[in-house]
Design a protein around this motif. Structure first.
Motif, PDB file in Angstrom:
ATOM      1  N   THR A 105       0.831  -1.205   0.000  1.00 22.33           N
ATOM      2  CA  THR A 105       0.000   0.000   0.000  1.00 22.33           C
ATOM      3  C   THR A 105       0.867   1.256   0.000  1.00 22.33           C
ATOM      4  N   PRO A 106       0.300   2.412  -0.366  1.00 23.83           N
ATOM      5  CA  PRO A 106       1.065   3.666  -0.300  1.00 23.83           C
ATOM      6  C   PRO A 106       1.618   3.938   1.097  1.00 23.83           C
ATOM      7  N   GLU A 107       0.850   3.572   2.132  1.00 17.27           N
ATOM      8  CA  GLU A 107       1.326   3.773   3.509  1.00 17.27           C
ATOM      9  C   GLU A 107       2.559   2.912   3.793  1.00 17.27           C
ATOM     10  N   MET A 108       2.530   1.680   3.315  1.00 13.23           N
ATOM     11  CA  MET A 108       3.690   0.805   3.474  1.00 13.23           C
ATOM     12  C   MET A 108       4.889   1.364   2.726  1.00 13.23           C
ATOM     13  N   GLN A 109       4.658   1.868   1.509  1.00  9.96           N
ATOM     14  CA  GLN A 109       5.743   2.418   0.708  1.00  9.96           C
ATOM     15  C   GLN A 109       6.393   3.616   1.404  1.00  9.96           C
ATOM     16  N   THR A 110       5.576   4.431   2.059  1.00  5.44           N
ATOM     17  CA  THR A 110       6.107   5.580   2.799  1.00  5.44           C
ATOM     18  C   THR A 110       7.016   5.126   3.930  1.00  5.44           C
ATOM     19  N   THR A 111       6.573   4.113   4.687  1.00  5.73           N
ATOM     20  CA  THR A 111       7.370   3.600   5.804  1.00  5.73           C
ATOM     21  C   THR A 111       8.648   2.942   5.301  1.00  5.73           C
ATOM     22  N   LEU A 112       8.559   2.215   4.189  1.00  7.59           N
ATOM     23  CA  LEU A 112       9.748   1.600   3.606  1.00  7.59           C
ATOM     24  C   LEU A 112      10.775   2.664   3.216  1.00  7.59           C
ATOM     25  N   ARG A 113      10.312   3.723   2.618  1.00  5.62           N
ATOM     26  CA  ARG A 113      11.220   4.790   2.214  1.00  5.62           C
ATOM     27  C   ARG A 113      11.840   5.464   3.435  1.00  5.62           C
ATOM     28  N   GLN A 114      11.067   5.607   4.513  1.00  7.03           N
ATOM     29  CA  GLN A 114      11.606   6.192   5.745  1.00  7.03           C
ATOM     30  C   GLN A 114      12.713   5.310   6.327  1.00  7.03           C
ATOM     31  N   ILE A 115      12.529   3.997   6.222  1.00  6.29           N
ATOM     32  CA  ILE A 115      13.573   3.081   6.712  1.00  6.29           C
ATOM     33  C   ILE A 115      14.834   3.210   5.861  1.00  6.29           C
ATOM     34  N   LEU A 116      14.672   3.204   4.549  1.00  6.23           N
ATOM     35  CA  LEU A 116      15.828   3.268   3.653  1.00  6.23           C
ATOM     36  C   LEU A 116      16.550   4.607   3.743  1.00  6.23           C
ATOM     37  N   ASP A 117      15.817   5.662   4.079  1.00 11.05           N
ATOM     38  CA  ASP A 117      16.405   6.998   4.187  1.00 11.05           C
ATOM     39  C   ASP A 117      16.618   7.421   5.636  1.00 11.05           C
ATOM     40  N   CYS A 118      16.732   6.463   6.533  1.00 13.62           N
ATOM     41  CA  CYS A 118      16.862   6.763   7.965  1.00 13.62           C
ATOM     42  C   CYS A 118      17.986   7.775   8.222  1.00 13.62           C
ATOM     43  N   PRO A 119      17.684   8.922   8.860  1.00 10.22           N
ATOM     44  CA  PRO A 119      18.701   9.969   9.043  1.00 10.22           C
ATOM     45  C   PRO A 119      19.518   9.820  10.314  1.00 10.22           C
ATOM     46  N   TYR A 120      19.226   8.815  11.137  1.00  6.67           N
ATOM     47  CA  TYR A 120      19.842   8.721  12.456  1.00  6.67           C
ATOM     48  C   TYR A 120      21.015   7.748  12.470  1.00  6.67           C
ATOM     49  N   GLN A 121      21.784   7.813  13.547  1.00 12.44           N
ATOM     50  CA  GLN A 121      22.923   6.932  13.733  1.00 12.44           C
ATOM     51  C   GLN A 121      22.891   6.342  15.143  1.00 12.44           C
ATOM     52  N   GLY A 122      23.688   5.285  15.341  1.00 15.19           N
ATOM     53  CA  GLY A 122      23.834   4.727  16.671  1.00 15.19           C
ATOM     54  C   GLY A 122      22.548   4.148  17.230  1.00 15.19           C
ATOM     55  N   VAL A 123      22.376   4.307  18.550  1.00 10.12           N
ATOM     56  CA  VAL A 123      21.229   3.714  19.223  1.00 10.12           C
ATOM     57  C   VAL A 123      19.920   4.336  18.751  1.00 10.12           C
ATOM     58  N   THR A 124      19.948   5.620  18.373  1.00 11.13           N
ATOM     59  CA  THR A 124      18.736   6.269  17.871  1.00 11.13           C
ATOM     60  C   THR A 124      18.288   5.624  16.572  1.00 11.13           C
ATOM     61  N   ARG A 125      19.245   5.293  15.703  1.00  9.42           N
ATOM     62  CA  ARG A 125      18.931   4.619  14.443  1.00  9.42           C
ATOM     63  C   ARG A 125      18.297   3.253  14.711  1.00  9.42           C
ATOM     64  N   LYS A 126      18.871   2.527  15.646  1.00  7.82           N
ATOM     65  CA  LYS A 126      18.361   1.198  15.976  1.00  7.82           C
ATOM     66  C   LYS A 126      16.921   1.273  16.481  1.00  7.82           C
ATOM     67  N   MET A 127      16.641   2.215  17.364  1.00  4.54           N
ATOM     68  CA  MET A 127      15.286   2.389  17.899  1.00  4.54           C
ATOM     69  C   MET A 127      14.312   2.784  16.794  1.00  4.54           C
ATOM     70  N   TYR A 128      14.765   3.676  15.913  1.00  6.88           N
ATOM     71  CA  TYR A 128      13.915   4.151  14.822  1.00  6.88           C
ATOM     72  C   TYR A 128      13.568   3.008  13.869  1.00  6.88           C
ATOM     73  N   LEU A 129      14.576   2.220  13.482  1.00  5.98           N
ATOM     74  CA  LEU A 129      14.342   1.113  12.552  1.00  5.98           C
ATOM     75  C   LEU A 129      13.445   0.050  13.168  1.00  5.98           C
ATOM     76  N   GLU A 130      13.640  -0.236  14.439  1.00  7.20           N
ATOM     77  CA  GLU A 130      12.793  -1.227  15.108  1.00  7.20           C
ATOM     78  C   GLU A 130      11.334  -0.764  15.114  1.00  7.20           C
ATOM     79  N   ALA A 131      11.117   0.510  15.428  1.00  8.97           N
ATOM     80  CA  ALA A 131       9.755   1.049  15.458  1.00  8.97           C
ATOM     81  C   ALA A 131       9.109   0.995  14.077  1.00  8.97           C
ATOM     82  N   LYS A 132       9.870   1.323  13.040  1.00 12.08           N
ATOM     83  CA  LYS A 132       9.326   1.309  11.681  1.00 12.08           C
ATOM     84  C   LYS A 132       9.062  -0.119  11.201  1.00 12.08           C
ATOM     85  N   ALA A 133       9.909  -1.055  11.600  1.00 13.90           N
ATOM     86  CA  ALA A 133       9.679  -2.454  11.243  1.00 13.90           C
ATOM     87  C   ALA A 133       8.383  -2.955  11.873  1.00 13.90           C
ATOM     88  N   ILE A 134       8.171  -2.612  13.136  1.00  4.57           N
ATOM     89  CA  ILE A 134       6.929  -2.999  13.819  1.00  4.57           C
ATOM     90  C   ILE A 134       5.725  -2.360  13.131  1.00  4.57           C
TER      91      ILE A 134
END
Length: 323
Positions: free
Chosen positions: A157-186
């Protein structure tokens, strides 16, 4: 000549993340990122612009007593291995012990694929006491062991595509990146589960040709001759002239179990004979069967027979020859 890489050989860039980046005019561009974000949750990105064919080998994983789930999104190109194209995804569930495989990608293809691998325990931890409110067929598959793999294709869906793009373009590093990716995967898992309408169905098994059946039995004979030092699934497939998928599905058709399941069952038959008929020590039986540690052998034996080798001997009135 295809480019061959092993998933295990992709370099570690952190204790939980592997990354490979190759750019060769003769072979093409290969980027692979594989990260275990937390226990039971793994993300994988495959980004390929291929000139030559690419073969990715996967070795056997550790035994798992629970089903594994995979949510795979094809963003660009055609995933010929699983039969989905850009804009589609699939959800698969398998109780099967993963005993190695290989995936082939065709030269000339442009592939961008994103996978979420997560365990049944991880899913249960997410939904907690609401587990039984998940779709009934999903709950049944996760609770009832099966040697079949369940699979369902869906539209991204378009909503899924938006979240996928947010994961691929993740702007964070370190532990913040890990938390962000985990939340987006969920978030993606939740959106995909919300689309479950059609029941998950077992993948149909194609009928075997007579020559393929002969090769499956040949593979069986090789395993029986090499119980203590068996070949890997990929090596076994090469020896008998089959691809790994045909070997695995053929074993299920001919023997009602996986290659590794058959191997373990035969090993345990021999183990029982050595423990009871020959009264061998547990340590010696483990060594004969090729186990590096007696404790590993004891764990497998207990799963198979319900008690440890030593207790099994005692129940059968056997006194070990060990001193």
């Amino acid at each position: 000549m295809p480019l061959l890489i092993s998933a295990d050989d992709v370099p570690l860039i952190s204790p939980t993340t592997r990354e490979l980046s190759l750019d060769n005019p003769e072979c093409g561009r290969v980027y692979r990122w594989d990260s275990n974000l937390c226990e039971g949750l793994n993300l994988l990105v495959d980004d390929y612009q291929l000139v030559e064919d690419l073969v990715v080998e996967y070795s056997a994983s550790d035994h798992s007593a629970e089903p594994e789930l995979e949510l795979s999104f094809c963003l660009l190109g055609m995933n010929r291995n699983e039969g989905i194209r850009a804009g589609q995804n699939f959800l698969s569930i398998s109780w099967d012990v993963f005993d190695g495989s290989m995936m082939r990608w065709k030269g000339g293809d442009r592939i961008l694929k994103f996978d979420i691998h997560f365990s049944s325990t991880f899913l249960k931890r997410l939904v907690e006491e609401d587990f039984d409110l998940l779709p009934i067929d999903l709950v049944q598959i996760l609770q009832e062991p099966s040697d079949r793999e369940f699979w369902q294709m869906g539209k991204t869906t378009p909503e899924m595509q938006t979240t996928l793009r947010q994961i691929l373009d993740c702007p964070y590093q370190g532990v913040t990146r890990k938390m962000y990716l985990e939340a987006k995967a969920i978030e993606l898992i939740a959106m995909r589960l919300a689309t479950l309408g059609e029941p998950l169905k077992p993948i149909p098994q194609a009928p075997l040709k007579s020559d393929e059946i002969d090769r499956i039995y040949w593979a069986r004979d090789i395993l029986l001759e090499q119980l203590s030092d068996p070949p890997s699934l990929l090596e076994l497939a090469r020896q008998v002239g089959l691809n790994d998928y045909k070997l695995k599905s053929g074993f299920r058709n001919c023997f009602g179990t996986t290659v590794l399941g058959y191997l373990q069952a035969e090993r345990m038959k021999l183990a029982r004979s050595l423990l009871i008929d020959s009264a061998m020590r547990v340590k010696d039986v483990a060594e004969v069967l090729g186990y590096c540690k007696a404790s590993q052998f004891s764990d497998v034996f207990k799963r198979h027979f319900g008690s440890t080798p030593k207790v099994y001997q005692q129940q059968c009135g056997v006194v070990s020859l060990a001193r």
